[in-house]
Design a protein around this motif. Sequence first.
Motif, mmCIF file in Angstrom:
data_model
loop_
_atom_site.group_PDB
_atom_site.id
_atom_site.type_symbol
_atom_site.label_atom_id
_atom_site.label_comp_id
_atom_site.label_asym_id
_atom_site.label_seq_id
_atom_site.Cartn_x
_atom_site.Cartn_y
_atom_site.Cartn_z
ATOM 1 N N VAL A 1 0.745 -2.198 2.900
ATOM 2 C CA VAL A 1 0.660 -0.832 3.491
ATOM 3 C C VAL A 1 0.006 0.350 2.646
ATOM 4 C CG1 VAL A 1 1.730 0.628 4.874
ATOM 5 C CG2 VAL A 1 2.235 -1.814 5.439
ATOM 6 N N ILE A 2 -0.840 0.953 3.147
ATOM 7 C CA ILE A 2 -1.418 2.317 2.335
ATOM 8 C C ILE A 2 -1.376 3.292 3.448
ATOM 9 C CG2 ILE A 2 -2.911 3.144 0.828
ATOM 10 C CD1 ILE A 2 -3.895 0.433 -0.298
ATOM 11 N N ALA A 3 -0.571 4.155 3.500
ATOM 12 C CA ALA A 3 -0.510 5.357 4.308
ATOM 13 C C ALA A 3 -1.748 6.509 3.802
ATOM 14 C CB ALA A 3 0.780 6.176 4.268
ATOM 15 N N PRO A 4 -2.128 6.949 4.858
ATOM 16 C CA PRO A 4 -3.374 8.053 4.358
ATOM 17 C C PRO A 4 -3.154 9.037 3.333
ATOM 18 C CG PRO A 4 -3.109 7.707 6.851
ATOM 19 C CD PRO A 4 -1.939 7.124 6.038
ATOM 20 N N GLU A 5 -1.808 9.444 3.310
ATOM 21 C CA GLU A 5 -1.616 10.503 2.184
ATOM 22 C C GLU A 5 -0.838 10.006 0.842
ATOM 23 O OE1 GLU A 5 -0.945 12.751 6.019
ATOM 24 O OE2 GLU A 5 -0.545 10.729 5.207
ATOM 25 N N ASP A 6 -0.879 8.603 0.869
ATOM 26 C CA ASP A 6 -0.669 7.622 -0.386
ATOM 27 C C ASP A 6 -1.588 7.776 -1.351
ATOM 28 O OD1 ASP A 6 0.438 6.059 -2.053
ATOM 29 O OD2 ASP A 6 0.940 4.116 -0.896
ATOM 30 N N HIS A 7 -1.208 8.252 -2.677
ATOM 31 C CA HIS A 7 -2.137 8.532 -3.711
ATOM 32 C C HIS A 7 -1.359 7.919 -5.085
ATOM 33 C CE1 HIS A 7 -3.520 12.095 -1.219
ATOM 34 N NE2 HIS A 7 -4.102 11.134 -1.009
ATOM 35 N N ASP A 8 -0.406 7.230 -4.763
ATOM 36 C CA ASP A 8 0.209 6.854 -5.920
ATOM 37 C C ASP A 8 -0.227 5.057 -6.319
ATOM 38 O OD1 ASP A 8 2.359 5.694 -7.683
ATOM 39 O OD2 ASP A 8 3.869 6.419 -6.752
ATOM 40 N N ILE A 9 -1.019 5.410 -7.329
ATOM 41 C CA ILE A 9 -1.852 4.019 -7.629
ATOM 42 C C ILE A 9 -1.076 3.093 -8.110
ATOM 43 C CG2 ILE A 9 -3.656 3.293 -9.228
ATOM 44 C CD1 ILE A 9 -4.784 4.404 -6.493
ATOM 45 N N LYS A 10 -0.027 3.485 -8.996
ATOM 46 C CA LYS A 10 0.897 2.331 -9.548
ATOM 47 C C LYS A 10 1.777 1.558 -8.496
ATOM 48 C CE LYS A 10 4.863 2.120 -12.997
ATOM 49 N NZ LYS A 10 5.647 3.107 -13.898
ATOM 50 N N ALA A 11 2.097 2.574 -7.491
ATOM 51 C CA ALA A 11 2.977 2.126 -6.603
ATOM 52 C C ALA A 11 2.157 1.094 -5.766
ATOM 53 C CB ALA A 11 3.513 3.022 -5.612
ATOM 54 N N ILE A 12 0.927 1.456 -5.559
ATOM 55 C CA ILE A 12 0.109 0.474 -4.773
ATOM 56 C C ILE A 12 -0.107 -0.809 -5.749
ATOM 57 C CG2 ILE A 12 -2.337 0.346 -3.949
ATOM 58 C CD1 ILE A 12 -2.541 3.132 -3.263
ATOM 59 N N VAL A 13 -0.335 -0.882 -6.781
ATOM 60 C CA VAL A 13 -0.566 -1.957 -7.741
ATOM 61 C C VAL A 13 0.746 -2.729 -7.548
ATOM 62 C CG1 VAL A 13 -0.872 -2.996 -9.868
ATOM 63 C CG2 VAL A 13 -2.251 -0.908 -8.920
ATOM 64 N N GLU A 14 2.006 -2.209 -7.590
ATOM 65 C CA GLU A 14 3.183 -2.988 -7.514
ATOM 66 C C GLU A 14 3.604 -3.581 -6.337
ATOM 67 O OE1 GLU A 14 6.146 0.395 -8.433
ATOM 68 O OE2 GLU A 14 5.676 0.019 -10.856
ATOM 69 N N ARG A 15 3.067 -2.894 -5.113
ATOM 70 C CA ARG A 15 3.270 -3.846 -3.795
ATOM 71 C C ARG A 15 2.108 -4.726 -3.930
ATOM 72 N NH1 ARG A 15 3.007 1.786 -1.832
ATOM 73 N NH2 ARG A 15 1.247 1.967 -0.874
ATOM 74 N N PHE A 16 1.154 -4.707 -4.301
ATOM 75 C CA PHE A 16 0.170 -6.012 -4.290
ATOM 76 C C PHE A 16 0.850 -7.137 -4.997
ATOM 77 C CE2 PHE A 16 -3.537 -3.528 -2.685
ATOM 78 C CZ PHE A 16 -4.122 -4.767 -2.227
ATOM 79 N N ASP A 17 1.630 -6.723 -6.269
ATOM 80 C CA ASP A 17 2.203 -7.753 -7.000
ATOM 81 C C ASP A 17 3.279 -8.502 -6.312
ATOM 82 O OD1 ASP A 17 2.798 -9.152 -9.529
ATOM 83 O OD2 ASP A 17 3.940 -7.344 -10.311
ATOM 84 N N ARG A 18 4.076 -7.587 -5.677
ATOM 85 C CA ARG A 18 5.362 -8.209 -4.932
ATOM 86 C C ARG A 18 4.817 -8.819 -3.618
ATOM 87 N NH1 ARG A 18 7.496 -2.823 -5.509
ATOM 88 N NH2 ARG A 18 6.810 -2.414 -3.397
ATOM 89 N N ALA A 19 3.510 -8.613 -3.308
ATOM 90 C CA ALA A 19 3.099 -9.296 -1.891
ATOM 91 C C ALA A 19 2.317 -10.726 -2.222
ATOM 92 C CB ALA A 19 2.234 -8.424 -1.120
ATOM 93 N N ILE A 20 2.217 -10.933 -3.427
ATOM 94 C CA ILE A 20 1.574 -12.250 -3.756
ATOM 95 C C ILE A 20 2.441 -13.434 -3.589
ATOM 96 C CG2 ILE A 20 0.445 -13.614 -5.561
ATOM 97 C CD1 ILE A 20 -0.740 -10.935 -6.645
ATOM 98 N N THR A 21 2.045 -14.515 -2.953
ATOM 99 C CA THR A 21 2.878 -15.462 -3.091
ATOM 100 C C THR A 21 2.349 -16.646 -3.558
ATOM 101 O OG1 THR A 21 1.996 -16.449 -0.951
ATOM 102 C CG2 THR A 21 3.843 -14.522 -0.749
ATOM 103 N N LYS A 22 2.903 -18.074 -3.357
ATOM 104 C CA LYS A 22 2.159 -19.245 -4.175
ATOM 105 C C LYS A 22 0.899 -19.787 -3.019
ATOM 106 C CE LYS A 22 6.463 -20.937 -6.431
ATOM 107 N NZ LYS A 22 7.375 -22.242 -6.382
ATOM 108 N N GLN A 23 1.115 -19.297 -1.775
ATOM 109 C CA GLN A 23 0.097 -19.650 -0.721
ATOM 110 C C GLN A 23 -1.173 -18.802 -1.024
ATOM 111 O OE1 GLN A 23 3.610 -19.578 -0.057
ATOM 112 N NE2 GLN A 23 3.312 -21.841 -0.501
#
Length: 400
Positions: A156-178
Amino acid sequence: MATLSRREMFSGTAAMLGAACLAQGNTALVEGGEYMFAPGLIYLNTGSLGPTPRSIFDEVLKAWDDLERNPVAKAYGGTVNKLAEKTRDGIAGLIGCVADEVLLTRSTTNAMTIAGLGVDLSRGDRVLTTDVEHEGGSAVWKHLEKRRGIGIDRVVIAPEDHDIKAIVERFDRAITKQTKVISVSHVITSTGLRMPVREIVALAKSRNIVTIIDGAQAVGNIEVDVKAIGCDAYAAPGHKWLMAPKGTGFLYIRKEAASQIQPVEWSDGRTYISGSAGVGSQPLIVGLGAAIEAARKRGIAVSETQNLRLRNRAYEGLKKIAKVRVVSAPPGPLATALVAFRLPDTMDSATFRGTLGEKYRVILKQTEKRWFNGMRISPHVFNSEADIDAALNAIASELA
């Protein structure tokens, strides 16, 4: 003594020329007479479709006329075919790859579909993307979800979300073995946010995940180096920021990813026309090549500097209009030529867009309502400060 590459020398020269141009007070990098707009039209929607300059349009007609004089001879190995093939060289020089890594397409959507279908995905495999992808970039994944039973996970990336570090961290957490593919935009279409694609690709590489980048709002808007990004595939249009003929685009597939992404179009070789690719729109592709050459001569860095200057003028002006809320990133490293704003909930964005066009002759993009109720401004090299000011005045007047 260090030796500069041709790409570095070209970028440096272009930047100097751009600085000189701006210092002289020029308001547009390209004369308006090059374009075929209806009289009085103020076009600030390159992010949807860029206008094709008259000189490029004439190149298309010239190639088409040549083709029709002896269709088979010209199409299969003749002059028109050779010009179309040369376009792949132009694309390679533009984005930093080699021509044999470039597949010519009709659009970004077409390129994304080819890339997605070229990956061997089956039931249970998952694709990680975002909730702000353009329909063209996500259509292939929805198709594979329905037909093959793959799963789709969305950061999820809200329109006002400009926190690049947080976006990368969310990608990292969302990755699964599948997770087999990560598919993300280089520049978010709704707000113009410059995404951390290198960091996201690095995450994927560490887990042997295929990466496919939607570059619809990047190529011709900002400088793109696919090797520096490190992605396996990169899709882009000709008919937005490159201002090439409508119905043109391309797909880059990294040589080392050839076993992971196998488009049927390349089954009989990597030429534009082949038994597996069929016959393409050669005159349009000739026009794409001419548009790329024009963009490179002008300088992507020069265009970006000019467009950011206009974009930032729009950003500051919008901040002064009480009834709108700017959602795009402030001037700085995350900004691109696109700037978007929310409208009051009581104002329907489709109606507002229509009013701006009919009453003021100002053409803006209505953002998709699934993202937010608002509008997007996307100036390019043919626009001036006066165009931005006219748009700001129109917006303010209608919301007064």
